[in-house]
Write a protein that holds these residues in place. Sequence first.
Motif, PDB file in Angstrom:
ATOM      1  N   ALA A 136       0.987  -1.202   0.010  1.00 28.42           N
ATOM      2  CA  ALA A 136       0.244   0.012  -0.056  1.00 28.42           C
ATOM      3  C   ALA A 136       0.913   1.161  -0.200  1.00 28.42           C
ATOM      4  N   ILE A 137       1.932   1.307   0.809  1.00 25.38           N
ATOM      5  CA  ILE A 137       2.825   2.351   0.803  1.00 25.38           C
ATOM      6  C   ILE A 137       3.472   2.347  -0.453  1.00 25.38           C
ATOM      7  N   ILE A 138       3.798   1.381  -1.044  1.00 23.39           N
ATOM      8  CA  ILE A 138       4.757   1.564  -2.373  1.00 23.39           C
ATOM      9  C   ILE A 138       3.868   2.054  -3.328  1.00 23.39           C
ATOM     10  N   ARG A 139       2.626   1.605  -3.430  1.00 23.41           N
ATOM     11  CA  ARG A 139       1.675   2.314  -4.534  1.00 23.41           C
ATOM     12  C   ARG A 139       1.454   3.804  -4.177  1.00 23.41           C
ATOM     13  N   GLY A 142       4.720   5.613  -5.108  1.00 21.96           N
ATOM     14  CA  GLY A 142       5.051   5.515  -6.560  1.00 21.96           C
ATOM     15  C   GLY A 142       6.393   4.865  -6.615  1.00 21.96           C
ATOM     16  N   ALA A 143       6.305   3.986  -7.592  1.00 24.72           N
ATOM     17  CA  ALA A 143       7.701   3.153  -7.735  1.00 24.72           C
ATOM     18  C   ALA A 143       9.087   4.138  -7.702  1.00 24.72           C
ATOM     19  N   LEU A 149      14.004   6.301  -2.069  1.00 20.98           N
ATOM     20  CA  LEU A 149      13.956   6.010  -0.706  1.00 20.98           C
ATOM     21  C   LEU A 149      14.907   4.965  -0.390  1.00 20.98           C
ATOM     22  N   HIS A 150      14.704   3.812  -0.869  1.00 22.05           N
ATOM     23  CA  HIS A 150      15.345   2.611  -0.430  1.00 22.05           C
ATOM     24  C   HIS A 150      16.462   2.422  -0.963  1.00 22.05           C
ATOM     25  N   ARG A 151      17.104   3.462  -1.710  1.00 24.27           N
ATOM     26  CA  ARG A 151      18.596   3.420  -1.851  1.00 24.27           C
ATOM     27  C   ARG A 151      19.537   3.847  -0.706  1.00 24.27           C
ATOM     28  N   LEU A 152      18.548   4.059   0.498  1.00 22.71           N
ATOM     29  CA  LEU A 152      19.477   4.502   1.804  1.00 22.71           C
ATOM     30  C   LEU A 152      20.058   3.176   2.142  1.00 22.71           C
ATOM     31  N   VAL A 153      19.585   1.959   1.665  1.00 23.63           N
ATOM     32  CA  VAL A 153      20.147   0.874   2.391  1.00 23.63           C
ATOM     33  C   VAL A 153      21.574   0.520   1.887  1.00 23.63           C
ATOM     34  N   TYR A 154      21.798   1.333   0.986  1.00 22.19           N
ATOM     35  CA  TYR A 154      23.372   1.351   0.393  1.00 22.19           C
ATOM     36  C   TYR A 154      24.133   2.031   1.533  1.00 22.19           C
TER      37      TYR A 154
END
Length: 211
Positions: A136-139, A142-143, A149-154
């Motif tokens: 739901a949050i991804i939708r 937006g992709a 945002l999830h590039r923070l994992v690097y």
Amino acid sequence: MQNPSIHRLTKPALFVLALIPLAFLVYRGIHNDLGANPIETLNRYTGGWVLRFLLLTLAITPLRRLTGWNTLLRYRRMLGLFAFFYACLHFLSYAWLDQNLVLADIIKDVAKRPYITVGFACLLMLIPLAATSTNAIIRRLGARRWQALHRLVYLVGVGGIVHFLWLVKSDLREPLIYGAILAVLLGFRLWHRVRREPVSVAAGTARQALP
């Protein structure tokens, strides 16, 4: 394509496997097998599993691209959430057992010791990643924004290695091994991106040349 019935079994199996390190830790605690410094043992143990789950999460994309097994993406979210879970346990073992949940002491320690500062920053970066892991949050995001945002994992991965290096000080073998694995995983992403860019530029040039 993976059989749906097999997928229904593999996800629960992965969930159980991911809890085995915690079960083993509880077992050691019950049997008073945490060594001469139980707090340090808890910190090192949980911190090690944070890095392992982070590296497993980051390994999904290279493995998928090398093997073509797109079903691996179905397990990435769970692995990432377990990295966050063990990060919370890691911080709790520090804040509760080492600092007795005294907020002023925790803040002072985070500001004073660089390796704790870096580790705490990594935990803070993991929070929005875990909070935005649902479909739901991804939708809603937006992709494109979700991926950004999830590039923070690097950064979390690099920060986790630095945190570990500054913690151990003398025996650097284990954090250097983790660092080498992370370098390979990030290097693969960079190589894949550089390889794709000429193709994208060539495709764009060809489209512009069309009448």
